[in-house]
Design a protein around this motif. Structure first.
Motif, PDB file in Angstrom:
ATOM      1  N   ARG A  26      23.574 -70.145-131.511  1.00  0.00           N
ATOM      2  CA  ARG A  26      24.492 -68.977-131.022  1.00  0.00           C
ATOM      3  C   ARG A  26      23.519 -67.949-130.364  1.00  0.00           C
ATOM      4  N   ASP A  30      23.895 -67.093-126.496  1.00  0.00           N
ATOM      5  CA  ASP A  30      24.296 -65.686-126.119  1.00  0.00           C
ATOM      6  C   ASP A  30      23.198 -65.142-125.159  1.00  0.00           C
ATOM      7  N   LEU A  47      28.597 -70.403-121.944  1.00  0.00           N
ATOM      8  CA  LEU A  47      28.940 -69.674-123.206  1.00  0.00           C
ATOM      9  C   LEU A  47      28.106 -68.420-123.357  1.00  0.00           C
ATOM     10  N   PRO A  48      28.503 -67.307-123.677  1.00  0.00           N
ATOM     11  CA  PRO A  48      29.761 -67.116-124.838  1.00  0.00           C
ATOM     12  C   PRO A  48      30.898 -66.735-123.702  1.00  0.00           C
ATOM     13  N   THR A  49      30.784 -66.970-122.546  1.00  0.00           N
ATOM     14  CA  THR A  49      31.986 -66.818-121.499  1.00  0.00           C
ATOM     15  C   THR A  49      33.101 -68.015-121.946  1.00  0.00           C
ATOM     16  N   PRO A  50      34.314 -67.487-122.271  1.00  0.00           N
ATOM     17  CA  PRO A  50      35.209 -68.701-122.501  1.00  0.00           C
ATOM     18  C   PRO A  50      35.238 -69.906-121.482  1.00  0.00           C
ATOM     19  N   GLY A  51      35.311 -70.978-122.018  1.00  0.00           N
ATOM     20  CA  GLY A  51      35.372 -72.027-121.150  1.00  0.00           C
ATOM     21  C   GLY A  51      34.043 -72.675-120.574  1.00  0.00           C
TER      22      GLY A  51
END
Length: 126
Positions: A26, A30, A47-51
């Motif tokens: 993570r 990030d 990620l961490p941007t959705p999709g």
């Protein structure tokens, strides 16, 4: 990929491919994901941007390794190849790509010619 991250933690295969373990995935995704998403060479949100694609490791050469969502719950391996300053897509899931990459079956010039299996595995769980 998730099974390897959970089973081994941070690991280096043959002093060449670095995998983020569950403990650091993570944080790595990030930090590195935000940098790579801003790159004109990376054609996906990360990620961490959705999709977004998951950046899960790198090579000693600075290539960044991704799992890219392809729809229907499938993810394929892609890479930002630092030496070429380009994006390399595959149609392979992680386990197929990993096996072919370590056995010389990917027919690519950006991965080394490996010694015969098994490859040395260095764990970094500290």
């Amino acid at each position: 990929m998730i099974a390897i991250a959970g089973a081994y933690g941070d690991a280096v295969v043959s002093d060449y491919i670095y995998f983020c373990g569950a403990r650091t995935l993570r944080r790595y995704a990030d930090g590195m994901g935000r940098q790579l998403e801003a790159s004109r060479t990376v054609p996906h949100v990360v990620l961490p941007t959705p999709g977004g694609a998951l950046v899960w490791g790198n090579t000693i050469e600075g290539d960044q390794l991704f799992l890219v969502p392809r729809g229907g719950g499938t993810w394929t391996v892609s890479a930002f190849r630092r030496g070429w300053a380009d994006w390399h897509d595959t149609d392979l899931g992680f386990s197929d790509w990993f096996h072919l990459a370590l056995t010389g079956g990917t027919a690519t010039d950006w991965l080394p010619e490996w010694e015969p299996l098994p490859h040395p595995l260095e764990l970094n769980n500290g």
